[in-house]
Design a protein around this motif. Structure first.
Motif, PDB file in Angstrom:
ATOM      1  N   ASP A  39      38.322  40.088  35.849  1.00  0.00           N
ATOM      2  CA  ASP A  39      37.909  40.565  37.172  1.00  0.00           C
ATOM      3  C   ASP A  39      39.100  40.688  38.116  1.00  0.00           C
ATOM      4  O   ASP A  39      39.044  41.434  39.084  1.00  0.00           O
ATOM      5  N   GLY A  40      40.171  39.962  37.812  1.00  0.00           N
ATOM      6  CA  GLY A  40      41.355  40.067  38.653  1.00  0.00           C
ATOM      7  C   GLY A  40      42.608  39.745  37.854  1.00  0.00           C
ATOM      8  O   GLY A  40      42.563  39.000  36.871  1.00  0.00           O
ATOM      9  N   LEU A  41      43.721  40.328  38.288  1.00  0.00           N
ATOM     10  CA  LEU A  41      44.988  40.129  37.582  1.00  0.00           C
ATOM     11  C   LEU A  41      46.122  40.231  38.600  1.00  0.00           C
ATOM     12  O   LEU A  41      46.260  41.243  39.292  1.00  0.00           O
ATOM     13  N   SER A  42      46.903  39.166  38.718  1.00  0.00           N
ATOM     14  CA  SER A  42      48.027  39.226  39.657  1.00  0.00           C
ATOM     15  C   SER A  42      49.168  38.344  39.173  1.00  0.00           C
ATOM     16  O   SER A  42      48.965  37.442  38.349  1.00  0.00           O
ATOM     17  N   VAL A  43      50.372  38.628  39.676  1.00  0.00           N
ATOM     18  CA  VAL A  43      51.537  37.832  39.305  1.00  0.00           C
ATOM     19  C   VAL A  43      51.343  36.390  39.763  1.00  0.00           C
ATOM     20  O   VAL A  43      51.687  35.447  39.057  1.00  0.00           O
ATOM     21  N   GLU A  44      50.753  36.241  40.932  1.00  0.00           N
ATOM     22  CA  GLU A  44      50.613  34.905  41.510  1.00  0.00           C
ATOM     23  C   GLU A  44      49.602  34.040  40.754  1.00  0.00           C
ATOM     24  O   GLU A  44      49.854  32.867  40.490  1.00  0.00           O
ATOM     25  N   ASN A  45      48.448  34.631  40.428  1.00  0.00           N
ATOM     26  CA  ASN A  45      47.358  33.820  39.883  1.00  0.00           C
ATOM     27  C   ASN A  45      47.001  34.114  38.422  1.00  0.00           C
ATOM     28  O   ASN A  45      46.062  33.527  37.889  1.00  0.00           O
ATOM     29  N   GLY A  46      47.718  35.031  37.822  1.00  0.00           N
ATOM     30  CA  GLY A  46      47.410  35.347  36.428  1.00  0.00           C
ATOM     31  C   GLY A  46      46.044  35.997  36.300  1.00  0.00           C
ATOM     32  O   GLY A  46      45.669  36.848  37.117  1.00  0.00           O
ATOM     33  N   LEU A  47      45.273  35.556  35.282  1.00  0.00           N
ATOM     34  CA  LEU A  47      43.954  36.155  35.032  1.00  0.00           C
ATOM     35  C   LEU A  47      42.876  35.361  35.765  1.00  0.00           C
ATOM     36  O   LEU A  47      42.848  34.133  35.688  1.00  0.00           O
TER      37      LEU A  47
ATOM     38  N   ASP B  82      42.520  39.142  43.106  1.00  0.00           N
ATOM     39  CA  ASP B  82      42.197  37.852  42.507  1.00  0.00           C
ATOM     40  C   ASP B  82      40.705  37.584  42.612  1.00  0.00           C
ATOM     41  O   ASP B  82      40.069  37.941  43.591  1.00  0.00           O
ATOM     42  N   SER B  83      40.163  36.968  41.563  1.00  0.00           N
ATOM     43  CA  SER B  83      38.772  36.559  41.610  1.00  0.00           C
ATOM     44  C   SER B  83      38.730  35.039  41.735  1.00  0.00           C
ATOM     45  O   SER B  83      39.710  34.413  42.156  1.00  0.00           O
TER      46      SER B  83
END
Lengths: 252, 252
Positions: free
Chosen positions: A172-180, A213-214
């Motif tokens: 549902d979300g993907l970012s450098v900061e928080n991963g999957l 991010d989710s």
DNA sequence: TTAATTTTGATCAAAAATAATCAAAATTGA
DNA sequence: TCAATTTTGATTATTTTTGATCAAAATTAA
């Protein structure tokens, strides 16, 4: 009028009339018979209608269509991602398929391969059950009726009992900061199990989810081998992901 | 009119009239007898009707389409047995349902109950997935496409992870001499697992199977709590089973 | 049983539909 | 903007489907 529009109209028209001839459709859509035939061929290949000599028939299988996943149909972006992802699958592969709608779209591109599919998704099961060259291993456990998928501890245990060459998953979300990140624990625990037990992990993810991010953080970027996304993805964001060592493939 | 349309109309017409002549069909479909004969030949090859000299007859057990299970529909005997069996299920029960056609017929009588169902049968899954009061636990493992059921070691392990109040099972043969017998190891290993992990075991078995033996011997009579059969059952044979301590219920 | 009738399956030409090919038009990307 | 690609529609060759004919097989009647 483009293909996607015609496809939608053809399926709508077929929902009302059970069957239509090429010429009837040509008149309705104001297109040539040649175009209609091409369209019908393509749509039939997706399994959304039955091609007949002279026209097409509505497909009817209330039970099966109950499991079928319509949300990603007519979504060209998801189709492109799915097709790209399917191109990584080779004959002889054992693959995990999760219950996301983009992953589901891979099915139509897998039908000519000889593979073993391990899945917790009922739509995937319904879509592939009639393909003789594909063996299916269904993950057992609690049935989530709304998501038409299996989840729970038992499902995770089941997955842990197998190793696959490749896993195809969504998030549902993907970012450098928080991963999957995922919406729910249920989803994330299954996805985590897929990641743990697969040689390669392919993440199917349309542009809208990158940088977003989710709620549940469940895996780092390093657990993913390849991200498959669409051309709409922001170059800055995908660049940042690549700098973290993630391989990024743009579909289409 | 094309073949697919005619096929549909022929089958519909045969559903009403049990049998029709080539000429009757030719008139109904406004096609030549030659075309009708070709059609009937093709449809008969699919097993959807019986070709007769001069026409065609309706077939009792059409091939199953999708996940739906039609073989036991319109079989009053199996329905009676299924209804009787369903009457043993109470709200709050956790039950095993196997993949036999008689057990499948129980579904329609279970829809008003609040229960948890553990099953390896896709038709059962499809039939109960839309019932809000029923929670489904699907048994995981290898998919047997022809039986539309899950089997294999993993499935047995899965079942061993649960205990149910009641198990509803079918067999291919039942006799005083050989106990319970089945066509295949796959079936018998699943059934054995159900028996092992259930408080009460209810065997659904029409008269034709009593006193008959199949190929794999997998359980003794003592593992069964109650046999539910139809009034057609031979009194001598059921009496012999009762003498072995088996409780016999006659449905209908 | 045999003879008469019906039904069938094979073959073939006509009709219909399709797939393949190609140029024009539309769309896309630089 | 222009070149490249894709999509479309027309044309043609191929394939499929159909209905008619007729001999062989099956069924019915005598």
């Amino acid at each position: 009028m483009n293909f996607q529009e015609r496809k939608k109209k053809i399926l709508t028209a077929l929902d009302q009339a059970d069957s239509l001839s090429v010429f009837e459709l040509a008149e309705i859509l104001e297109a040539s018979p040649a175009t209609i035939r091409r369209d019908l061929g393509d749509i039939a290949e997706e399994g959304l209608l039955v091609r007949t000599h002279g026209g097409a028939m509505r497909i009817e299988n209330p039970v099966l269509t109950g499991f079928s996943e319509k949300s990603a149909v007519n979504n060209p972006v998801k189709e492109q991602i799915a097709e790209k992802a399917a191109s990584y699958v080779q004959d002889g592969d054992i693959i995990f398929l999760d219950c996301g709608s983009t992953v589901f779209q891979m099915c139509r591109f897998l039908k000519k391969k000889s593979i073993r599919v391990i899945t917790n998704s009922l739509p995937v099961l319904a879509e592939l059950i009639d393909v003789p060259s594909i063996q299916i291993n269904l993950i057992g456990g609690e049935l989530d009726k709304t998501r038409k998928a299996i989840h729970g501890d038992k499902a995770v245990q089941h997955i842990n009992g197998y190793h696959a060459h490749k896993a195809f998953i969504g998030v549902d979300g993907l970012s450098v900061e928080n991963g999957l990140t995922a919406h729910s624990e249920h989803e994330s625990s299954i996805t985590t199990a897929f990641i743990r037990n697969a040689g390669q992990v392919m993440l199917l993810c349309d542009a809208s989810k990158i940088g977003r991010d989710s709620y549940v953080k469940f895996a780092g970027l390093s657990s993913i081998h390849t991200l498959i996304t669409d051309p709409g993805a922001d170059a800055d964001k995908t660049g940042a992901l690549q700098q973290q060592g993630l391989r990024v493939e743009i579909a289409g």
